[in-house]
Every structure is written in structure tokens, then in C-alpha cells.
Design a protein around this motif. Sequence first.
Motif, PDB file in Angstrom:
ATOM      1  N   ASP A  45      30.858  34.044  25.401  1.00 45.88           N
ATOM      2  CA  ASP A  45      29.685  33.235  25.114  1.00 45.88           C
ATOM      3  C   ASP A  45      29.918  31.822  25.639  1.00 45.88           C
ATOM      4  OD1 ASP A  45      27.122  32.867  24.209  1.00 45.88           O
ATOM      5  OD2 ASP A  45      27.695  32.599  22.115  1.00 45.88           O
ATOM      6  N   VAL A  46      28.849  31.071  25.817  1.00 38.58           N
ATOM      7  CA  VAL A  46      28.913  29.702  26.319  1.00 38.58           C
ATOM      8  C   VAL A  46      28.562  28.769  25.172  1.00 38.58           C
ATOM      9  CG1 VAL A  46      27.947  28.060  27.973  1.00 38.58           C
ATOM     10  CG2 VAL A  46      28.237  30.461  28.622  1.00 38.58           C
ATOM     11  N   SER A  47      29.439  27.816  24.899  1.00 36.12           N
ATOM     12  CA  SER A  47      29.169  26.849  23.843  1.00 36.12           C
ATOM     13  C   SER A  47      28.157  25.816  24.335  1.00 36.12           C
ATOM     14  CB  SER A  47      30.455  26.141  23.413  1.00 36.12           C
ATOM     15  OG  SER A  47      30.882  25.229  24.409  1.00 36.12           O
ATOM     16  N   LYS A  48      27.582  25.102  23.390  1.00 37.57           N
ATOM     17  CA  LYS A  48      26.637  24.028  23.728  1.00 37.57           C
ATOM     18  C   LYS A  48      27.341  22.963  24.568  1.00 37.57           C
ATOM     19  CE  LYS A  48      22.831  21.546  23.120  1.00 37.57           C
ATOM     20  NZ  LYS A  48      22.240  21.277  24.396  1.00 37.57           N
ATOM     21  N   GLU A  49      28.593  22.647  24.226  1.00 39.41           N
ATOM     22  CA  GLU A  49      29.353  21.648  24.990  1.00 39.41           C
ATOM     23  C   GLU A  49      29.553  22.104  26.433  1.00 39.41           C
ATOM     24  OE1 GLU A  49      32.753  21.477  22.276  1.00 39.41           O
ATOM     25  OE2 GLU A  49      32.453  19.305  22.254  1.00 39.41           O
ATOM     26  N   GLN A  50      29.902  23.365  26.606  1.00 38.57           N
ATOM     27  CA  GLN A  50      30.111  23.895  27.949  1.00 38.57           C
ATOM     28  C   GLN A  50      28.819  23.872  28.752  1.00 38.57           C
ATOM     29  OE1 GLN A  50      31.592  27.646  26.611  1.00 38.57           O
ATOM     30  NE2 GLN A  50      33.732  27.113  27.037  1.00 38.57           N
ATOM     31  N   GLU A  51      27.747  24.293  28.109  1.00 35.98           N
ATOM     32  CA  GLU A  51      26.445  24.309  28.777  1.00 35.98           C
ATOM     33  C   GLU A  51      26.019  22.901  29.191  1.00 35.98           C
ATOM     34  OE1 GLU A  51      21.946  25.927  27.852  1.00 35.98           O
ATOM     35  OE2 GLU A  51      23.616  26.715  26.670  1.00 35.98           O
ATOM     36  N   ASP A  52      26.199  21.936  28.300  1.00 39.70           N
ATOM     37  CA  ASP A  52      25.846  20.552  28.617  1.00 39.70           C
ATOM     38  C   ASP A  52      26.675  20.020  29.776  1.00 39.70           C
ATOM     39  OD1 ASP A  52      23.962  20.546  26.584  1.00 39.70           O
ATOM     40  OD2 ASP A  52      25.254  19.473  25.170  1.00 39.70           O
ATOM     41  N   LEU A  53      27.949  20.361  29.797  1.00 38.60           N
ATOM     42  CA  LEU A  53      28.830  19.914  30.867  1.00 38.60           C
ATOM     43  C   LEU A  53      28.401  20.487  32.217  1.00 38.60           C
ATOM     44  CD1 LEU A  53      31.347  18.363  31.748  1.00 38.60           C
ATOM     45  CD2 LEU A  53      32.712  20.369  31.104  1.00 38.60           C
ATOM     46  N   VAL A  54      28.073  21.765  32.242  1.00 40.52           N
ATOM     47  CA  VAL A  54      27.618  22.388  33.493  1.00 40.52           C
ATOM     48  C   VAL A  54      26.314  21.745  33.954  1.00 40.52           C
ATOM     49  CG1 VAL A  54      26.772  24.525  34.528  1.00 40.52           C
ATOM     50  CG2 VAL A  54      28.814  24.567  33.102  1.00 40.52           C
ATOM     51  N   ARG A  55      25.412  21.475  33.027  1.00 39.16           N
ATOM     52  CA  ARG A  55      24.139  20.835  33.399  1.00 39.16           C
ATOM     53  C   ARG A  55      24.378  19.451  34.007  1.00 39.16           C
ATOM     54  NH1 ARG A  55      21.390  23.763  29.096  1.00 39.16           N
ATOM     55  NH2 ARG A  55      19.818  24.996  30.156  1.00 39.16           N
TER      56      ARG A  55
END
Length: 55
Positions: A22-32
Motif C-alpha cells: 500500500d502507499v502511505s499518504k506521506e509517500q503519495e504526497d512526496l511522489v506528487r
Amino acid sequence: MKRTNEEAMKYAKASLRLSGMDVSKEQEDLVRKSLEGHISEEDFINQLKELADKK
């Protein structure tokens, strides 16, 4: 964010889920931030390492 970036995010998250991850919110924000050009590749890698160290 451009539509193609959003589609890429959705596809990547779905692929990870199929693999049992799964992708955490922190990871998703970083990729964005990276996709939108708000951080350099070097900053992205460093911040990604910091996230990995937290786990």
C-alpha cells in the motif's frame, strides 16, 4: 497536477495493491511533489530514504 500524472498515480497505486503493498499518504504526497517539479530528484531520493528509515 496534470491528468496524466494523476492517472499514473492511480495505476501505480493499483499495481502496488495487487502486489500486496500500500502507499502511505506521506509517500503519495512526496511522489506528487516530484511529479509536479516542486522538489529535485536528489531531494526526492533523500526524503524517500527518510520515509523508509521510519518504517
